[in-house]
Design an enzyme around this catalytic site. Structure first.
Site, PDB file in Angstrom:
ATOM      1  CE  LYS A  25      -7.396  49.118  -0.022  1.00 40.26           C
ATOM      2  NZ  LYS A  25      -8.125  48.869   1.208  1.00 40.26           N
ATOM      3  CG  ASN A  26     -10.008  52.588   0.392  1.00 43.43           C
ATOM      4  OD1 ASN A  26      -9.678  51.418   0.606  1.00 43.43           O
ATOM      5  ND2 ASN A  26      -9.291  53.625   0.804  1.00 43.43           N
ATOM      6  NE  ARG A  97      -9.682  48.845  11.288  1.00 43.01           N
ATOM      7  CZ  ARG A  97     -10.729  49.621  11.336  1.00 43.01           C
ATOM      8  NH1 ARG A  97     -11.369  49.958  10.236  1.00 43.01           N
ATOM      9  NH2 ARG A  97     -11.170  50.073  12.491  1.00 43.01           N
ATOM     10  CG  ASP A 121      -4.684  48.322   7.132  1.00 32.27           C
ATOM     11  OD1 ASP A 121      -4.877  48.493   5.938  1.00 32.27           O
ATOM     12  OD2 ASP A 121      -4.703  49.243   7.963  1.00 32.27           O
ATOM     13  CG  ASP A 310      -5.345  55.896   2.001  1.00 24.75           C
ATOM     14  OD1 ASP A 310      -4.927  55.811   3.165  1.00 24.75           O
ATOM     15  OD2 ASP A 310      -6.402  55.355   1.612  1.00 24.75           O
TER      16      ASP A 310
HETATM   17  C1  UD1 Z   1     -10.798  54.493   5.105  1.00 24.78           C
HETATM   18  C2  UD1 Z   1      -9.913  53.885   4.058  1.00 24.78           C
HETATM   19  C3  UD1 Z   1      -8.444  54.193   4.332  1.00 24.78           C
HETATM   20  C4  UD1 Z   1      -8.257  55.693   4.470  1.00 24.78           C
HETATM   21  C5  UD1 Z   1      -9.227  56.259   5.490  1.00 24.78           C
HETATM   22  C6  UD1 Z   1      -9.179  57.774   5.607  1.00 24.78           C
HETATM   23  C7  UD1 Z   1     -11.148  51.898   3.431  1.00 24.78           C
HETATM   24  C8  UD1 Z   1     -11.179  50.412   3.352  1.00 24.78           C
HETATM   25  N1  UD1 Z   1     -10.096  52.442   4.052  1.00 24.78           N
HETATM   26  O1  UD1 Z   1     -10.473  53.865   6.349  1.00 24.78           O
HETATM   27  O2  UD1 Z   1      -7.656  53.699   3.245  1.00 24.78           O
HETATM   28  O3  UD1 Z   1      -6.927  55.943   4.898  1.00 24.78           O
HETATM   29  O4  UD1 Z   1     -10.585  55.895   5.154  1.00 24.78           O
HETATM   30  O5  UD1 Z   1      -9.407  58.370   4.378  1.00 24.78           O
HETATM   31  O6  UD1 Z   1     -12.006  52.575   2.885  1.00 24.78           O
HETATM   32  N2  UD1 Z   1     -12.081  56.469  14.061  1.00 24.78           N
HETATM   33  C9  UD1 Z   1     -12.483  56.385  15.373  1.00 24.78           C
HETATM   34  N3  UD1 Z   1     -13.699  55.809  15.651  1.00 24.78           N
HETATM   35  C10 UD1 Z   1     -14.520  55.325  14.682  1.00 24.78           C
HETATM   36  C11 UD1 Z   1     -14.090  55.411  13.341  1.00 24.78           C
HETATM   37  C12 UD1 Z   1     -12.859  55.989  13.061  1.00 24.78           C
HETATM   38  O7  UD1 Z   1     -11.784  56.807  16.290  1.00 24.78           O
HETATM   39  O8  UD1 Z   1     -15.625  54.846  15.005  1.00 24.78           O
HETATM   40  C13 UD1 Z   1     -10.779  57.112  13.751  1.00 24.78           C
HETATM   41  C14 UD1 Z   1      -9.766  56.094  13.281  1.00 24.78           C
HETATM   42  O9  UD1 Z   1      -9.095  55.512  14.390  1.00 24.78           O
HETATM   43  C15 UD1 Z   1      -8.849  56.938  12.414  1.00 24.78           C
HETATM   44  C16 UD1 Z   1      -9.766  58.010  11.840  1.00 24.78           C
HETATM   45  O10 UD1 Z   1     -10.935  58.000  12.661  1.00 24.78           O
HETATM   46  O11 UD1 Z   1      -7.868  57.562  13.189  1.00 24.78           O
HETATM   47  C17 UD1 Z   1     -10.117  57.816  10.372  1.00 24.78           C
HETATM   48  O12 UD1 Z   1     -10.855  56.657  10.235  1.00 24.78           O
HETATM   49  P1  UD1 Z   1     -11.886  56.419   9.038  1.00 24.78           P
HETATM   50  O13 UD1 Z   1     -12.128  57.689   8.288  1.00 24.78           O
HETATM   51  O14 UD1 Z   1     -13.058  55.700   9.593  1.00 24.78           O
HETATM   52  O15 UD1 Z   1     -11.056  55.451   8.104  1.00 24.78           O
HETATM   53  P2  UD1 Z   1     -11.437  54.007   7.610  1.00 24.78           P
HETATM   54  O16 UD1 Z   1     -12.850  53.954   7.150  1.00 24.78           O
HETATM   55  O17 UD1 Z   1     -10.982  53.012   8.623  1.00 24.78           O
END
Ligand code: UD1
Length: 426
Positions: A25-26, A97, A121, A310
């Site tokens: 999915k991701n 999201r 989410d 995850d």
């Molecule tokens: C993706 C996955 C999710 C997984 C996560 C970490 C998808 C659709 N989702 O989420 O299932 O749990 O990676 O492996 O691919 N953050 C900031 N600022 C930013 C970006 C992120 O503060 O600009 C923080 C977030 O609040 C969070 C952390 O960084 O606490 C991790 O986020 P990120 O690695 O970006 O996860 P996602 O891409 O949202």
């Protein structure tokens, strides 16, 4: 009276048999977004049958693409126009999201992206500051107004040195997809290294992008003027694979997972070994066998190659029936422990303090109604239900469906007593 779907899981069955994985999915959602970078027809294969693929398809349609999903062949064919539209509406973004992943491709290809701000989410506040900072460094003007993130670039984006405070998956993808069509060189330091990032890099390379350092924490991207459409197969879903692995261990069963990449799950499989499971690596996947009560295992979630956040709820479920106590540390999403309150309804003994959870294994859980608060929490609750005495009714099935294609039939095929039912809401 309105009705909702629930899963009724009756515990006590040992799961044994074979399951096949589909694409992650991701990854698939980002691959679909990446097709925006080239006009013409791209084909993504190994596409999982999940709702988010439909939502992303709808988003791309509204941007002017033609999208044809063929569930039998597990493909999505996307025809991208010369000039896509650039607005991602709130009604879609609020449902998924990951819609934010059109931001990078749209700014670099069309020079504009108006993307509704996602609400998250239910797994904690997830900022976009690193996405925004990266695009600004490349010359985009990024503001927010009336709940939308507005990114504009008068000319071509310009390659830049960027670094991330934290190896964010989403921010790495946004900057990467913006950089492939920018003028000059972009460096992303402290980039995420998840297999899904490697997957998208490989697809972009096949489209003609020039990317160095794939799979490392420094990505160097030499922008090109145009990219070509492509056919690309989605990487197998390592989180679904890990969920099956825990299903084998928790039910003291024997599950073979085909079409999987065991090397993408090394730490999780090692942890299951520590818990007492026998793990065999196969050419096209792995087999997990367990013949006794699992031993408790400590977990610390970290960006890849660390233990995946995850899979954290699934391992809390495992620890809740293990012998001994385990300390679980969550470093990515602060609200993930909300799941623990639901698990406690089954009798699990878990104490949380900040980003730590102490899980004391019980010899038995007892079935109860519970609510899935996000995709992985839902998986964790089903796993716990598989070993709880009596029946566990899992609400919030929509969350589980977002991440686990054909979960109920697959569970049933290896011996689980699980049914999907409609119940009326009081
Ligand atoms: C993706 C996955 C999710 C997984 C996560 C970490 C998808 C659709 N989702 O989420 O299932 O749990 O990676 O492996 O691919 N953050 C900031 N600022 C930013 C970006 C992120 O503060 O600009 C923080 C977030 O609040 C969070 C952390 O960084 O606490 C991790 O986020 P990120 O690695 O970006 O996860 P996602 O891409 O949202």
């Amino acid at each position: 009276m309105p009705s909702v779907e629930v899963l009724r899981v009756t515990g006590g069955r040992r799961l044994s048999g074979e399951v096949r994985l589909s694409g992650a999915k991701n990854s698939v959602l980002k691959l679909m977004a990446a097709t925006l970078l080239a006009p013409g027809t791209s084909v993504i294969s190994n596409v999982p049958e999940i709702l988010d693929v439909e939502i992303m398809g709808e988003l791309l349609r509204r941007l002017g693409c033609e999208v044809a999903h063929n569930p039998e062949k597990a493909t999505v064919t996307i025809t991208v126009p010369e000039r896509p539209d650039h607005r991602a509406d709130y009604d879609l973004v609020r449902r998924m999201r990951a819609s934010i992943c059109v931001l990078g491709p749209l700014v670099s290809r069309v020079g504009a992206a108006d993307v509704a701000l996602p609400g998250g989410d239910n797994i904690g506040s997830r900022g976009l500051d690193m996405h925004v900072d990266g695009l600004r460094r490349m010359g985009a003007d990024v503001t927010s107004e009336h709940g939308y993130l507005l990114a504009h670039s008068p000319g071509r984006l310009v390659g830049a040195e960027t670094w991330l405070d934290f190896p964010s998956v989403g921010a790495t993808e946004t900057i990467l997809m913006a950089a492939v069509l920018a003028e000059g060189t972009t460096v992303i330091d402290n980039a995420a290294r998840e297999p899904e990032i490697v997957d998208i890099c490989e697809m972009l390379q096949a489209m003609g992008a020039r990317i160095d350092g794939v799979g490392t924490s420094t990505l160097t991207i030499e922008g090109v003027e145009a990219l070509q459409p492509v056919s690309h197969a989605t990487v197998p879903d390592r989180i679904v694979a890990g969920t099956w692995a825990v299903a084998a261990a928790i039910t003291q069963g024997d599950i073979t997972v085909r079409d999987a990449r065991a090397d993408h799950l090394s730490i999780a499989l090692e942890k299951l070994g520590t818990a007492g499971a026998q793990v065999d690596i196969l050419d096209d996947g792995f087999r997990v066998r367990m013949d006794r009560r699992p031993a408790a295992v400590d977990i610390v979630t970290l960006p890849y190659p660390g233990f995946p956040t995850d899979l954290q709820p699934q391992f809390i479920a495992l620890n809740s029936v293990a012998e001994g106590a385990a300390l679980v540390t969550e470093n990515l999403f602060e609200a993930r422990f909300r799941f623990v309150q639901e698990l406690a309804r089954l009798g699990a003994e878990v104490r949380t303090d900040g980003h730590h959870a102490l899980v004391r294994g019980r010899s038995a859980l007892s079935g109860a109604p519970v609510e899935a608060t996000d995709i992985r929490a839902g998986a964790g609750l089903v796993l716990a239900g598989l070993v709880a005495e009596g029946t566990t009714t899992v609400y919030g099935v929509g969350h589980i469906d977002r991440g686990y294609a054909g979960f109920v039939p697959a569970l049933r095929s290896i011996g689980a007593d699980v049914v999907r039912e409609e119940v009326s809401e009081a």
